[in-house]
Enzyme design. Structure first.
Site, PDB file in Angstrom:
ATOM      1  N   ALA A  88      26.882  38.227  61.946  1.00 45.34           N
ATOM      2  CA  ALA A  88      26.730  39.581  62.468  1.00 45.34           C
ATOM      3  C   ALA A  88      26.474  40.597  61.366  1.00 45.34           C
ATOM      4  O   ALA A  88      25.790  41.595  61.592  1.00 45.34           O
ATOM      5  CB  ALA A  88      27.974  39.981  63.257  1.00 45.34           C
ATOM      6  N   THR A  89      27.015  40.357  60.181  1.00 45.89           N
ATOM      7  CA  THR A  89      26.792  41.297  59.080  1.00 45.89           C
ATOM      8  C   THR A  89      25.309  41.444  58.790  1.00 45.89           C
ATOM      9  O   THR A  89      24.793  42.559  58.627  1.00 45.89           O
ATOM     10  CB  THR A  89      27.543  40.848  57.815  1.00 45.89           C
ATOM     11  N   ASN A 141      37.998  45.014  65.610  1.00 47.05           N
ATOM     12  CA  ASN A 141      38.501  43.768  65.036  1.00 47.05           C
ATOM     13  C   ASN A 141      39.930  43.864  64.517  1.00 47.05           C
ATOM     14  O   ASN A 141      40.618  42.851  64.400  1.00 47.05           O
ATOM     15  CB  ASN A 141      37.585  43.307  63.899  1.00 47.05           C
ATOM     16  N   GLN A 188      33.811  40.736  68.385  1.00 45.99           N
ATOM     17  CA  GLN A 188      35.114  40.430  68.974  1.00 45.99           C
ATOM     18  C   GLN A 188      35.072  40.340  70.501  1.00 45.99           C
ATOM     19  O   GLN A 188      36.071  39.957  71.119  1.00 45.99           O
ATOM     20  CB  GLN A 188      36.132  41.486  68.541  1.00 45.99           C
ATOM     21  N   SER A 202      28.680  36.828  65.961  1.00 44.08           N
ATOM     22  CA  SER A 202      28.891  35.765  64.983  1.00 44.08           C
ATOM     23  C   SER A 202      29.474  34.543  65.674  1.00 44.08           C
ATOM     24  O   SER A 202      30.395  34.665  66.493  1.00 44.08           O
ATOM     25  CB  SER A 202      29.851  36.209  63.873  1.00 44.08           C
ATOM     26  N   HIS A 204      31.346  32.031  64.472  1.00 44.30           N
ATOM     27  CA  HIS A 204      32.692  31.542  64.125  1.00 44.30           C
ATOM     28  C   HIS A 204      33.810  32.353  64.766  1.00 44.30           C
ATOM     29  O   HIS A 204      34.976  31.976  64.668  1.00 44.30           O
ATOM     30  CB  HIS A 204      32.866  31.487  62.604  1.00 44.30           C
ATOM     31  N   THR A 248      14.239  28.761  56.690  1.00 46.36           N
ATOM     32  CA  THR A 248      14.403  27.583  57.534  1.00 46.36           C
ATOM     33  C   THR A 248      15.729  27.627  58.279  1.00 46.36           C
ATOM     34  O   THR A 248      16.787  27.764  57.671  1.00 46.36           O
ATOM     35  CB  THR A 248      14.353  26.302  56.674  1.00 46.36           C
ATOM     36  N   CYS A 263      38.055  40.774  55.911  1.00 45.68           N
ATOM     37  CA  CYS A 263      37.030  41.316  55.008  1.00 45.68           C
ATOM     38  C   CYS A 263      37.620  42.257  53.966  1.00 45.68           C
ATOM     39  O   CYS A 263      37.016  42.480  52.918  1.00 45.68           O
ATOM     40  CB  CYS A 263      35.964  42.048  55.814  1.00 45.68           C
TER      41      CYS A 263
END
Length: 365
Positions: free
Chosen positions: A72-73, A145, A173, A190, A192, A229, A311
């Protein structure tokens, strides 16, 4: 160990792991092809990527386009740096948004950070007062978050639309935890954070939205927005995690609601940070005045919880989110965040609460 840090990352779903293993491909397999190659193995890999893209998109508003990113960043940076006009956002946003201020300013565009309400929700009145015809983009979280507060997305979108501005929603989130129904132009997610693998995310682009300018060049992959790729294994893992989430979304939401009630009872006497009502119940951010959180984490080293966002860990600074809702430095530094979800049990919550509360008592609180 008891894992209660679901906002930082989530356990990989078994289904995602199995999907990934097939596309890691050893020398004796036919599944290690480059998805951008024209031969049979390349086409097989490309088909796996497109299947994953459909599965990821199934949890997002219909009609849009899913562009795979590293997370997402990267997706947020693509939009903030690649969309013309001034930017408006809010003080509780993730660093992926706030730390783009310098890059946006370097382009000659204004980057405005607005306050939030005392309960942590975006201040829509402040947005109405700040937005102008020069505003090109409003960036806002779906669910915070750190404190789990849900922002009034429909009101933010309506305000932006009145001035012709586009809207970027950070749904990291929210995705695969609650329905994502925001009428936004861009949505960043994201893998994960929803039981998929680390290292992959996506940018959803609405059907009537202009694609942002590309930040990465060198091959024209992903609709010329993100060259490089793709990893079929990561895409497949993301897609499998999304499919599992879609099939079990209602059940998961019910489970989290039950865990929330257990956790609230187990941590009676703690102060809740953020809105009591407008929040995701898989995030419990609480505080005890005078608490030494560093000592608490050392005493409860078998419970994985957080003193803030992953983070910002190790910075030593009080949470910018907790400061934005009016907490003092001492109050912010006496707060902890517990995150739980699909694989958390009631026993996990009760055992962790007993350990944490016992350690707090040892501090004389």
């Amino acid at each position: 160990m008891i894992y209660l840090d679901y906002q930082a990352t989530t356990p990989l779903a078994p289904e995602a792991r199995e999907a990934m293993l097939r596309w890691l491909g050893g020398p004796d397999s036919d599944t290690f092809g480059n998805p951008h190659s024209p031969h049979r193995m390349g086409r097989m890999a490309a088909a796996a990527v497109e299947t994953a893209r459909e599965r990821v998109g199934a949890l997002l508003p219909p009609g849009g386009k899913v562009i795979f990113t590293s997370g997402a960043t990267e997706a947020i940076n693509m939009v903030l740096q690649g969309t013309p006009g001034d930017v408006i956002t809010f003080a509780t946003e993730h660093a992926a948004v706030l730390d783009c201020a310098r890059a946006v300013a370097a382009q000659g565009r204004r980057f405005t950070v607005l306050p939030v309400m005392p309960d942590g929700r975006a201040d829509v009145d402040a947005l109405k007062a700040a937005i102008t015809s020069q505003t090109g983009l409003v960036a806002v979280m779906a669910i915070n978050n750190e404190i789990g507060v849900r922002n009034p997305l429909s009101q933010v979108v309506a305000c932006a639309r009145q001035m012709g501005a586009r809207v970027l929603v950070d749904a990291v989130q929210a995705y695969a935890r609650v329905p994502v129904e925001a009428a936004a132009d861009y949505i960043a997610i994201s893998a994960h954070k929803c039981h998929g693998p680390k290292g992959i995310g996506a940018l959803w682009i609405g059907p009537d939205s202009r694609p942002p300018l590309a930040l990465v060049h060198g091959g024209g992959q992903e609709a010329s927005l993100r060259s490089g790729t793709l990893s079929p294994a990561l895409c497949a893992g993301f897609g499998a995690a999304a499919q599992v989430a879609e099939e079990g979304l209602a059940e998961q939401m019910f489970h989290v609601e039950h865990l929330w009630n257990v956790a609230r009872a187990a941590f009676a006497g703690w102060e809740l940070n953020g809105s009591v009502i407008d929040r995701w119940h898989g995030n419990l951010n609480i505080r005890r005045d005078g608490l030494d959180v560093g000592r608490l984490m050392s005493d409860c080293r078998n419970v994985m919880f957080s003193a803030g966002s992953a983070c910002a860990s190790g910075s030593g600074r009080p949470s910018h989110v907790l400061k934005a809702i009016g907490l003092t430095d001492l109050e912010a530094k006496s707060s902890i965040r517990l995150g739980f979800g699909r694989y958390t049990s009631v026993a996990d919550i009760e055992t962790a609460a007993a350990m944490i509360n016992a350690a707090v008592k040892e501090q004389g609180l």
